[in-house]
Design an enzyme around this catalytic site. Structure first.
Site, PDB file in Angstrom:
ATOM      1  N   CYS A 151       5.954  -0.450   6.775  1.00  0.00           N
ATOM      2  CA  CYS A 151       5.548   0.827   5.975  1.00  0.00           C
ATOM      3  C   CYS A 151       6.793   1.317   5.176  1.00  0.00           C
ATOM      4  O   CYS A 151       8.065   1.326   5.756  1.00  0.00           O
ATOM      5  CB  CYS A 151       5.294   2.274   6.968  1.00  0.00           C
ATOM      6  SG  CYS A 151       4.875   3.527   6.151  1.00  0.00           S
ATOM      7  N   LEU A 152       6.534   1.434   3.893  1.00  0.00           N
ATOM      8  CA  LEU A 152       7.523   1.932   2.946  1.00  0.00           C
ATOM      9  C   LEU A 152       8.170   3.219   3.326  1.00  0.00           C
ATOM     10  O   LEU A 152       9.519   3.658   3.035  1.00  0.00           O
ATOM     11  CB  LEU A 152       7.058   2.098   1.570  1.00  0.00           C
ATOM     12  CG  LEU A 152       6.525   0.660   0.946  1.00  0.00           C
ATOM     13  CD1 LEU A 152       5.950   1.221  -0.357  1.00  0.00           C
ATOM     14  CD2 LEU A 152       7.612  -0.206   0.714  1.00  0.00           C
ATOM     15  N   HIS A 173      -2.553   7.246   7.166  1.00  0.00           N
ATOM     16  CA  HIS A 173      -1.368   8.225   6.359  1.00  0.00           C
ATOM     17  C   HIS A 173      -2.132   9.434   6.088  1.00  0.00           C
ATOM     18  O   HIS A 173      -1.470  10.608   6.000  1.00  0.00           O
ATOM     19  CB  HIS A 173      -1.041   7.616   5.253  1.00  0.00           C
ATOM     20  CG  HIS A 173       0.257   6.655   5.651  1.00  0.00           C
ATOM     21  ND1 HIS A 173       1.436   7.239   5.991  1.00  0.00           N
ATOM     22  CD2 HIS A 173       0.706   5.317   5.107  1.00  0.00           C
ATOM     23  CE1 HIS A 173       2.366   6.303   5.831  1.00  0.00           C
ATOM     24  NE2 HIS A 173       1.872   5.260   5.688  1.00  0.00           N
ATOM     25  N   HIS A 232      -4.161   1.337   7.967  1.00  0.00           N
ATOM     26  CA  HIS A 232      -2.874   1.839   7.830  1.00  0.00           C
ATOM     27  C   HIS A 232      -2.739   3.046   6.933  1.00  0.00           C
ATOM     28  O   HIS A 232      -2.324   4.076   7.078  1.00  0.00           O
ATOM     29  CB  HIS A 232      -1.981   0.874   7.525  1.00  0.00           C
ATOM     30  CG  HIS A 232      -0.330   1.162   7.219  1.00  0.00           C
ATOM     31  ND1 HIS A 232       0.782   0.839   8.244  1.00  0.00           N
ATOM     32  CD2 HIS A 232       0.221   2.077   6.561  1.00  0.00           C
ATOM     33  CE1 HIS A 232       1.845   1.386   7.892  1.00  0.00           C
ATOM     34  NE2 HIS A 232       1.606   2.120   6.888  1.00  0.00           N
ATOM     35  N   GLU A 233      -3.357   2.813   5.703  1.00  0.00           N
ATOM     36  CA  GLU A 233      -3.212   3.751   4.555  1.00  0.00           C
ATOM     37  C   GLU A 233      -4.042   4.913   4.821  1.00  0.00           C
ATOM     38  O   GLU A 233      -3.675   6.155   4.444  1.00  0.00           O
ATOM     39  CB  GLU A 233      -3.587   3.278   3.182  1.00  0.00           C
ATOM     40  CG  GLU A 233      -2.653   2.188   2.646  1.00  0.00           C
ATOM     41  CD  GLU A 233      -0.937   2.163   2.977  1.00  0.00           C
ATOM     42  OE1 GLU A 233      -0.636   3.474   2.563  1.00  0.00           O
ATOM     43  OE2 GLU A 233      -0.249   1.318   2.910  1.00  0.00           O
ATOM     44  N   GLN A 261       3.075   9.927   1.285  1.00  0.00           N
ATOM     45  CA  GLN A 261       4.247   9.254   1.173  1.00  0.00           C
ATOM     46  C   GLN A 261       5.285   9.593  -0.083  1.00  0.00           C
ATOM     47  O   GLN A 261       6.505   9.160   0.078  1.00  0.00           O
ATOM     48  CB  GLN A 261       4.207   7.581   1.283  1.00  0.00           C
ATOM     49  CG  GLN A 261       3.481   7.327   2.453  1.00  0.00           C
ATOM     50  CD  GLN A 261       3.328   5.792   2.519  1.00  0.00           C
ATOM     51  OE1 GLN A 261       2.384   5.169   2.104  1.00  0.00           O
ATOM     52  NE2 GLN A 261       4.480   5.130   2.968  1.00  0.00           N
ATOM     53  N   GLY A 291       0.851  -1.176  -0.114  1.00  0.00           N
ATOM     54  CA  GLY A 291      -0.074   0.072   0.049  1.00  0.00           C
ATOM     55  C   GLY A 291       0.770   1.353   0.046  1.00  0.00           C
ATOM     56  O   GLY A 291       2.101   1.236   0.591  1.00  0.00           O
TER      57      GLY A 291
HETATM   58 NI    NI Z   1       2.668   3.279   5.554  1.00  0.00          NI
END
Ligand code: NI
Length: 162
Positions: A91-92, A137, A133-134, A51, A46
Site C-alpha cells: 500500500c502506498l 480504504h 483493497h481500495e 490517502q 491503486g
Molecule cells: Ni492502499
C-alpha cells in the site's frame, strides 16, 4: 495536475470513513487527475482519496504494466465475490512494506465513472485484490490489519522466499 502528499500509516485520516459523492464538480475533477498523477508517480496500482487526505469515495486503479488503463471509481461497491487468493500486498500508505493477505480471486463491482455514469467491472487476481483493497480504504480499513504472519520489508522479501 499535481502530485499530492500521500498520508502514511499512523495518520488518523486513514482510519476514517469517506463520504459518498453526490455530484461531480471542478474540484473533484482536479482531485481525480491529481490522484492518477500521484499513483503513477509512486508506481502504485491503486489509490483512494483518503490517502491524499480527502474523505470522499473516490478511487483510481491501474494494474497494467504500461500504466495506460486507468479505472476511475466513484462510490464503488462490491456486488459479487468468488474464490480466494493469498498473496503479498502492499500500500502506498505503508511504504516499503508487504504482507500476505487473503482476498477473493474474483470480484464484481459497481460504481460511477468520472461523469457520474453507472459502470460495472469484473476483476480476477491482482485487479480483484486492488478493487477490494481500495474500497476498504474508503471505510478506513488498511491491509495491515489483515496480514497473515508479519509485515516484511520489501528488501527483505527480495532476498528470498520464506
Ligand atoms: Ni492502499
Amino acid at each position: 495536475m499535481a502530485i499530492r502528499n500521500i498520508r502514511v500509516l499512523g495518520d488518523d485520516i486513514l482510519n476514517k470513513k469517506s463520504k459518498y459523492v453526490s455530484e461531480m464538480n471542478d474540484k473533484l475533477k482536479v482531485l481525480i487527475n491529481d490522484m492518477l498523477e500521484t499513483m503513477y508517480n509512486a508506481a502504485g496500482v491503486g489509490l483512494a482519496a483518503p490517502q491524499v487526505g480527502v474523505l470522499k469515495r473516490v478511487v483510481v486503479i491501474d494494474v497494467t504494466e504500461e500504466g495506460n488503463n486507468p479505472i476511475i471509481l466513484i462510490n464503488p461497491e462490491i456486488t459479487d465475490e468468488q474464490g480466494e487468493q493469498t498473496g503479498n500486498e502492499g500500500c502506498l500508505s505503508v511504504p516499503d512494506k508487504v504482507g500476505k493477505v487473503t482476498r477473493p480471486e474474483y470480484v464484481r463491482i459497481k460504481a460511477l465513472d468520472e461523469n457520474m455514469q453507472p459502470v460495472e467491472y469484473e476483476g480476477n487476481g491482482l485487479l480483484a485484490r486492488a478493487f477490494v483493497h481500495e474500497i476498504e480504504h474508503l471505510d478506513g480499513k488498511l491491509y495491515v490489519d489483515k496480514v497473515e504472519g508479519r509485515l516484511y520489508d520489501v528488501d527483505e522479501l527480495k532476498e528470498g522466499d520464506e
